[in-house]
Structure formats: C-alpha cells, structure tokens
Design a protein around this motif. Structure first.
Motif, mmCIF file in Angstrom:
data_model
loop_
_atom_site.group_PDB
_atom_site.id
_atom_site.type_symbol
_atom_site.label_atom_id
_atom_site.label_comp_id
_atom_site.label_asym_id
_atom_site.label_seq_id
_atom_site.Cartn_x
_atom_site.Cartn_y
_atom_site.Cartn_z
ATOM 1 N N ALA A 107 32.436 42.911 28.426
ATOM 2 C CA ALA A 107 32.238 42.103 29.837
ATOM 3 C C ALA A 107 32.119 40.834 29.908
ATOM 4 O O ALA A 107 32.727 40.104 30.753
ATOM 5 C CB ALA A 107 30.817 43.048 30.587
ATOM 6 N N ARG A 108 31.487 40.220 28.769
ATOM 7 C CA ARG A 108 31.544 38.743 28.507
ATOM 8 C C ARG A 108 32.795 38.002 27.993
ATOM 9 O O ARG A 108 33.146 37.077 28.835
ATOM 10 C CB ARG A 108 30.488 38.717 27.397
ATOM 11 C CG ARG A 108 29.030 38.670 27.829
ATOM 12 C CD ARG A 108 28.142 38.568 26.897
ATOM 13 N NE ARG A 108 26.780 38.369 27.243
ATOM 14 C CZ ARG A 108 25.719 38.458 26.564
ATOM 15 N NH1 ARG A 108 25.647 38.652 25.225
ATOM 16 N NH2 ARG A 108 24.400 38.361 27.041
ATOM 17 N N ASP A 109 33.664 38.977 27.320
ATOM 18 C CA ASP A 109 34.796 38.339 26.808
ATOM 19 C C ASP A 109 35.962 38.344 28.081
ATOM 20 O O ASP A 109 36.573 37.275 28.366
ATOM 21 C CB ASP A 109 35.342 39.408 25.981
ATOM 22 C CG ASP A 109 35.178 39.021 24.464
ATOM 23 O OD1 ASP A 109 34.284 38.395 24.166
ATOM 24 O OD2 ASP A 109 35.616 39.747 23.644
ATOM 25 N N LEU A 110 35.865 39.379 29.209
ATOM 26 C CA LEU A 110 36.633 39.544 30.180
ATOM 27 C C LEU A 110 36.168 38.656 31.583
ATOM 28 O O LEU A 110 37.056 38.582 32.395
ATOM 29 C CB LEU A 110 36.916 40.761 30.407
ATOM 30 C CG LEU A 110 37.611 41.642 29.293
ATOM 31 C CD1 LEU A 110 38.003 43.285 29.543
ATOM 32 C CD2 LEU A 110 39.082 40.827 28.918
ATOM 33 N N ALA A 111 34.942 38.176 31.459
ATOM 34 C CA ALA A 111 34.532 37.540 32.676
ATOM 35 C C ALA A 111 35.294 36.232 33.166
ATOM 36 O O ALA A 111 35.419 36.186 34.343
ATOM 37 C CB ALA A 111 33.083 36.907 32.239
ATOM 38 N N GLN A 112 35.853 35.695 32.155
ATOM 39 C CA GLN A 112 36.664 34.391 32.631
ATOM 40 C C GLN A 112 37.871 34.865 33.288
ATOM 41 O O GLN A 112 38.638 33.993 34.057
ATOM 42 C CB GLN A 112 37.182 33.639 31.362
ATOM 43 C CG GLN A 112 37.915 34.418 30.550
ATOM 44 C CD GLN A 112 38.149 33.618 29.391
ATOM 45 O OE1 GLN A 112 38.547 32.546 29.297
ATOM 46 N NE2 GLN A 112 37.958 34.095 27.900
ATOM 47 N N TYR A 113 38.221 36.296 33.141
ATOM 48 C CA TYR A 113 39.475 36.900 33.859
ATOM 49 C C TYR A 113 38.987 37.604 35.338
ATOM 50 O O TYR A 113 39.916 38.255 36.021
ATOM 51 C CB TYR A 113 40.312 37.600 32.918
ATOM 52 C CG TYR A 113 40.705 36.822 31.935
ATOM 53 C CD1 TYR A 113 41.893 36.101 31.814
ATOM 54 C CD2 TYR A 113 40.206 37.198 30.582
ATOM 55 C CE1 TYR A 113 41.920 35.245 30.565
ATOM 56 C CE2 TYR A 113 40.446 36.484 29.346
ATOM 57 C CZ TYR A 113 41.481 35.780 29.420
ATOM 58 O OH TYR A 113 41.805 35.024 28.313
ATOM 59 N N GLY A 114 37.686 37.759 35.687
ATOM 60 C CA GLY A 114 37.234 38.232 36.573
ATOM 61 C C GLY A 114 37.310 39.938 36.482
ATOM 62 O O GLY A 114 37.395 40.572 37.480
ATOM 63 N N ILE A 115 37.299 40.361 35.593
ATOM 64 C CA ILE A 115 37.235 41.645 34.990
ATOM 65 C C ILE A 115 35.905 42.263 34.509
ATOM 66 O O ILE A 115 35.510 41.853 33.448
ATOM 67 C CB ILE A 115 38.440 42.130 33.924
ATOM 68 C CG1 ILE A 115 39.743 41.521 34.195
ATOM 69 C CG2 ILE A 115 38.554 43.648 33.685
ATOM 70 C CD1 ILE A 115 40.752 41.737 33.286
ATOM 71 N N ARG A 116 35.422 43.097 35.449
ATOM 72 C CA ARG A 116 34.089 43.609 35.091
ATOM 73 C C ARG A 116 34.186 44.955 34.042
ATOM 74 O O ARG A 116 35.429 45.477 34.097
ATOM 75 C CB ARG A 116 33.433 44.199 36.227
ATOM 76 C CG ARG A 116 33.055 43.002 37.230
ATOM 77 C CD ARG A 116 32.256 43.798 38.451
ATOM 78 N NE ARG A 116 33.142 44.546 39.269
ATOM 79 C CZ ARG A 116 32.772 45.724 39.745
ATOM 80 N NH1 ARG A 116 31.745 46.627 39.335
ATOM 81 N NH2 ARG A 116 33.812 46.523 40.787
ATOM 82 N N VAL A 117 33.340 45.210 33.219
ATOM 83 C CA VAL A 117 33.439 46.314 32.204
ATOM 84 C C VAL A 117 31.928 47.215 32.377
ATOM 85 O O VAL A 117 30.667 46.332 32.138
ATOM 86 C CB VAL A 117 33.489 46.185 30.982
ATOM 87 C CG1 VAL A 117 33.591 47.148 30.024
ATOM 88 C CG2 VAL A 117 34.814 45.097 30.861
#
Length: 254
Positions: A175-185
């Motif tokens: 979730a933290r890795d993908l936050a900059q792309y607006g992708i929730r996990v």
C-alpha cells in the motif's frame, strides 16, 4: 471508486470466492477478466461480462499476457481493480509418522498463495498506474486474500499459514509502495467459507465447523466475500488494511 466503465481482474475465478467475486463485479458494470488454470476453467460458470483467460498465477509471462488482455480490452475501459483469490491449501505436519514435512509441498504452497499473489499484484499495478487519475489522484485497488490461518494456524497448516501470513505482511508495504500511483491495497482474511473444497466433506463435519463460529453460527458464503470486496472497492479511504470475515471465530489448535 465506481466499477462502471472499468476493467477488473479476478484470479481463481472458476469457482468459490473468485467465481462469486467475478460475477459480483460484472453485475456492477465492470468488464471482468477471470484467471484460473485450464482444467479449472472447464467447469467455470458462464457469466455475462466475464471473460476467462487460462493462467497460472506463478508464471510471470502468463500473468503479463492476462493483464494485457484486461488492460487492452475491446471496450477501451481502464483496468482499475484486481482481486486475488487463487490459492491452494494442502495440509501436512512438520513432523509426522511419514517423516518431516515435504519441502517441495511447502514451496509449492508458498509459490501459489504468496508469490502468485505478488506476481499478479505487481504486473497489474504497472498497468493500473498508467490509467488516468480519478478524484484525489486515485487510480485503482488491489484486494488480496489471506485467511484467519495467518493468525490462528492449526495443526497441519504450517505451509498454508506461512503463505497467508506472507500475504498479510505484504499488505502495508505494498500500500505504501503504490500510494504514489493512487493504488490502494487491502486484504480480506476469510474464516471458514462454504467453497467447493468443503463440498467433499460430510454434512455432519460442516455442521461441526459451523458450531464453532460465535455468530452467525454458520459457514460463510462466497457471495459474502464478494460483498465485502465490493465495499472495499467503493470505500476510497480503506487502504493497507486486513479485514477478517470470520464471525468472530478464533481457530483452536485442531
């Protein structure tokens, strides 16, 4: 996030949790690509809005091709949702009368349940990150499937619990890795669900399992998993969470 005019990927889509989720997503207006092994897809339900692609989730090339099918769909709608339901659950004790736990079996369970989940998440996230932004920079959501065995592993579940514990541990950093792309996990950790795997046991055994659930005192249904997945997709502030769906069940050692 709305599902109308978007594409979605569901793994393990031929039966159980995956089939229920694929059907629910399609009913909400998503263009769904369902992934499963070729043999499993032979008995997959025919659902309007769901296209099946034979895929081994542990194979990067097969997953990349399936993700491309979802992202480059004929409708031209963006890929925004992934629900990882594919998994296996053989049991074996670390030590038994047959000897030590087979390392190959342990590796296979990790490969399918954890590495397969990571493989699909990673390759799908790459394509979701290329879609136009929605409100507040949102682009999509990935829902992985763990199990209460990640927390309450029983006798014989060393490999299965390890794999599902890995899925839980993956959640926050992903979730933290993908936050900059607006992708929730997010992750759903189901309890005992009435899936095809349970259909092989007796009604008496199923009743015994249900009796151990505090409330509701019954087994969960695949459509309830799908309902929770839809709620997570809709709720844009849910991110990095593991949600137990177990009727307050805490598994005993056996």
């Amino acid at each position: 996030m709305q599902l109308v005019d978007t594409a979605a990927i569901v793994t393990g889509a031929a039966s159980g949790l995956g089939a229920a989720t694929a059907s629910a997503l399609a009913a909400q207006g998503a263009t769904v690509v369902g992934l499963d092994l070729p043999a499993s897809l032979e008995t997959a339900p025919s659902v309007e809005g769901v296209t099946y692609v034979p895929t081994d989730v542990t194979d990067p090339e097969q997953v990349a091709a399936a993700v491309a099918t979802a992202a480059e769909n004929p409708e031209g709608v963006p890929l925004r949702t992934v629900v990882n339901c594919a998994g296996i659950g053989p049991s074996a004790r670390i030590l038994s009368r047959k000897g030590p736990h087979d390392l190959g079996l342990y590796a296979k369970i990790i490969q399918v349940n954890l590495i397969g989940t990571f493989n699909v998440l990673t390759l799908a996230a790459e394509r979701i990150a290329q879609t136009p932004e929605l409100e507040h920079g949102a682009r999509g959501v990935v829902i992985n499937t763990a199990s209460i065995a990640a927390f309450d592993g029983q006798v014989g579940q060393a490999a299965y619990s390890s794999s599902k514990g890995g899925v839980v541990g993956l959640t926050l950093p992903a979730a933290r890795d993908l936050a900059q792309y607006g992708i929730r996990v997010n992750v759903i950790a189901p309890g005992i669900v009435e899936t095809p795997m349970l259909a092989t046991v007796s009604e008496e055994f199923r009743a015994g399992l249900a009796a151990g659930v505090p409330f509701p005192q019954r087994l969960a249904r695949p459509d309830e998993y799908a309902q929770l997945a839809l709620a997570i997709i809709d709720h844009d502030y849910l991110n990095g969470e593991v949600i137990r769906m177990d009727g307050a069940l805490r598994m005993a050692p056996r």
